[in-house]
Design a protein around this motif. Sequence first.
Motif, mmCIF file in Angstrom:
data_model
loop_
_atom_site.group_PDB
_atom_site.id
_atom_site.type_symbol
_atom_site.label_atom_id
_atom_site.label_comp_id
_atom_site.label_asym_id
_atom_site.label_seq_id
_atom_site.Cartn_x
_atom_site.Cartn_y
_atom_site.Cartn_z
ATOM 1 N N GLU A 127 0.795 -1.131 0.054
ATOM 2 C CA GLU A 127 0.026 0.017 0.084
ATOM 3 C C GLU A 127 1.005 1.121 -0.045
ATOM 4 O OE1 GLU A 127 -2.939 2.414 2.992
ATOM 5 O OE2 GLU A 127 -2.589 0.169 3.419
ATOM 6 N N LEU A 128 0.855 1.975 -1.170
ATOM 7 C CA LEU A 128 1.459 3.224 -1.333
ATOM 8 C C LEU A 128 0.922 4.314 -0.467
ATOM 9 C CD1 LEU A 128 3.851 5.142 -2.641
ATOM 10 C CD2 LEU A 128 2.115 5.490 -4.158
ATOM 11 N N ARG A 129 1.547 5.216 0.459
ATOM 12 C CA ARG A 129 1.187 6.023 1.080
ATOM 13 C C ARG A 129 2.251 7.394 0.895
ATOM 14 N NH1 ARG A 129 1.360 3.016 7.092
ATOM 15 N NH2 ARG A 129 -0.384 1.502 6.722
ATOM 16 N N TRP A 130 1.630 8.396 0.499
ATOM 17 C CA TRP A 130 2.300 9.771 0.238
ATOM 18 C C TRP A 130 2.502 10.622 1.411
ATOM 19 C CZ3 TRP A 130 4.464 10.049 -4.303
ATOM 20 C CH2 TRP A 130 3.951 9.485 -5.424
ATOM 21 N N THR A 131 3.743 11.057 1.775
ATOM 22 C CA THR A 131 4.199 11.754 2.886
ATOM 23 C C THR A 131 4.316 13.188 2.395
ATOM 24 O OG1 THR A 131 6.662 11.342 2.640
ATOM 25 C CG2 THR A 131 5.378 9.706 3.932
ATOM 26 N N ASP A 132 4.774 14.158 3.360
ATOM 27 C CA ASP A 132 4.885 15.485 2.999
ATOM 28 C C ASP A 132 6.070 15.726 2.034
ATOM 29 O OD1 ASP A 132 2.770 16.169 4.850
ATOM 30 O OD2 ASP A 132 4.219 16.711 6.300
ATOM 31 N N ASP A 133 7.130 14.681 2.214
ATOM 32 C CA ASP A 133 8.359 15.112 1.265
ATOM 33 C C ASP A 133 8.569 14.034 0.481
ATOM 34 O OD1 ASP A 133 9.055 13.584 3.576
ATOM 35 O OD2 ASP A 133 10.730 14.592 4.076
ATOM 36 N N GLY A 134 7.656 12.932 0.391
ATOM 37 C CA GLY A 134 8.079 11.718 -0.510
ATOM 38 C C GLY A 134 6.919 10.786 -0.452
ATOM 39 N N TYR A 135 7.457 9.510 -0.086
ATOM 40 C CA TYR A 135 6.458 8.138 -0.217
ATOM 41 C C TYR A 135 6.949 7.229 0.691
ATOM 42 C CZ TYR A 135 9.900 6.071 -3.422
ATOM 43 O OH TYR A 135 10.922 5.779 -3.677
ATOM 44 N N GLU A 136 6.277 6.224 1.180
ATOM 45 C CA GLU A 136 6.304 5.123 1.836
ATOM 46 C C GLU A 136 5.461 4.142 1.383
ATOM 47 O OE1 GLU A 136 6.188 5.800 6.108
ATOM 48 O OE2 GLU A 136 4.240 6.385 6.011
ATOM 49 N N PHE A 137 5.942 2.650 1.707
ATOM 50 C CA PHE A 137 4.902 1.579 1.550
ATOM 51 C C PHE A 137 4.866 0.938 2.865
ATOM 52 C CE2 PHE A 137 6.663 2.160 -2.758
ATOM 53 C CZ PHE A 137 5.402 1.699 -3.706
ATOM 54 N N ARG A 138 3.600 0.272 3.040
ATOM 55 C CA ARG A 138 2.825 -0.177 4.345
ATOM 56 C C ARG A 138 3.867 -1.644 4.393
ATOM 57 N NH1 ARG A 138 -0.015 -4.259 6.027
ATOM 58 N NH2 ARG A 138 -0.773 -4.908 3.967
ATOM 59 N N ILE A 139 4.354 -1.767 5.301
ATOM 60 C CA ILE A 139 5.220 -3.089 5.667
ATOM 61 C C ILE A 139 3.953 -4.332 5.660
ATOM 62 C CG2 ILE A 139 6.378 -4.431 7.347
ATOM 63 C CD1 ILE A 139 7.617 -1.822 8.401
ATOM 64 N N PRO A 140 4.159 -4.975 4.596
ATOM 65 C CA PRO A 140 3.452 -6.351 4.694
ATOM 66 C C PRO A 140 3.391 -7.141 5.870
ATOM 67 C CG PRO A 140 4.860 -6.247 2.503
ATOM 68 C CD PRO A 140 5.451 -5.056 3.836
ATOM 69 N N ASP A 141 2.374 -7.804 5.874
ATOM 70 C CA ASP A 141 2.426 -8.809 7.123
ATOM 71 C C ASP A 141 3.416 -9.857 7.265
ATOM 72 O OD1 ASP A 141 0.099 -7.196 8.096
ATOM 73 O OD2 ASP A 141 -1.171 -8.535 7.261
ATOM 74 N N ALA A 142 3.564 -10.544 8.148
ATOM 75 C CA ALA A 142 4.453 -11.799 8.519
ATOM 76 C C ALA A 142 3.555 -12.546 7.543
ATOM 77 C CB ALA A 142 4.803 -12.127 9.949
ATOM 78 N N LEU A 143 4.483 -13.880 7.398
ATOM 79 C CA LEU A 143 4.042 -14.809 6.333
ATOM 80 C C LEU A 143 3.933 -16.091 7.288
ATOM 81 C CD1 LEU A 143 6.281 -14.917 3.234
ATOM 82 C CD2 LEU A 143 4.008 -13.823 3.300
ATOM 83 N N ASP A 144 2.974 -16.993 7.084
ATOM 84 C CA ASP A 144 2.817 -18.292 7.956
ATOM 85 C C ASP A 144 3.948 -18.968 7.520
ATOM 86 O OD1 ASP A 144 1.278 -20.464 9.195
ATOM 87 O OD2 ASP A 144 1.692 -21.217 7.076
ATOM 88 N N HIS A 145 4.728 -19.563 8.482
ATOM 89 C CA HIS A 145 6.001 -20.327 8.215
ATOM 90 C C HIS A 145 5.603 -21.622 7.290
ATOM 91 C CE1 HIS A 145 9.672 -22.545 8.647
ATOM 92 N NE2 HIS A 145 8.911 -23.852 9.168
#
Length: 347
Positions: A64-82
């Motif tokens: 999930e892309l999120r725009w910030t005041d000076d750039g962008y970030e992507f939401r950290i995906p959830d942990a996977l099932d082992h």
Amino acid sequence: MTTPPVVDGHNDTLLRLYGTDDPVAAFTGAVEEPTTHLDLPRAREAGLGVGFFATFALGDDDHELRWTDDGYEFRIPDALDHEGARETTYRMLELLHRLAATADDFRVVRSVDDFDACLDSGDLGAIAHIEGAAGVAPDCSNLDFLYAAGVRSIGPVWSRPNAFGAGVPTKYPSGPDIGDGLTDAGRDLVRACNERGIVVDCAHLTETGFWDVAETSSDPLVATHMGVHGLAPHSRCLTDEQIDAVADSNGVVGIGFFDMVLSDEPDPEATATMADIVDHIEYVADRVGVSHVVLGSDFDGARVPDEVGDVTGLPDVLAALRERGFTDDDLAEVAHENWRRVLAATW
């Protein structure tokens, strides 16, 4: 002028092939329209001698892309099932061995002798790598099995958490010091890899995680597909202090070819150029010496500059380095000699 054989520190070609109807045909070139950056005929054309072929377990969640005041970030995906990640890891390793059994001039590299044989013969060698060790048992109980299956390189995390540590989020502008480091299990994994002769890849670690590896590992430090923070303030890029630590350990920094991380732009769709790739390689060489920089394309895992295009662009990367003043001896080090030194010290 001759072009030296190339060792490429990271590709995601197995992931691209994994979901296709006929991965063997796609890899051996028996298709009309290639859908990957890398296949066997084009690798031969490019002079690729050995590549790190990653297994990688995808999650159901997207970035999930999120725009910030000076750039962008992507939401950290959830942990996977082992269990699910372990099955995917095993199946991708099965695919790698199936490809090697089908093509006479493609082999799994398990030793320095195998590595040398590929560079000498013109065969393409594959170093089996696990990107994000969610498929490794938290107590390392399947690590010997994975070693027997040819795994010689492991990145403890991708950009998501797992039992071994926290992955660095994708963020611009940002330093890599955003998040926790290795867990106790992660430190145990590093030590277990040292004992068996498995490269520990610091790509995708937070800066804290990087320093945890540096304090725990007895082997040269390796970061296979990265950028330079001094040129592009991205969370996936190494700081000068990290670059210095890699060199102090006699390790290597692999410069990736991915547009987003090479570009000093507040836009995840920004494009990079061949000059950007050369700038990042040259920065490391100027700071700590040409003996500590290698190539780590991230073919089939990222958008790469149009001037590279696919694996057939590798000679053009070396030509661009030559134009920038790298000598034939320098190019041989960047192309494969630095990798050989590190693998000989680790395996």
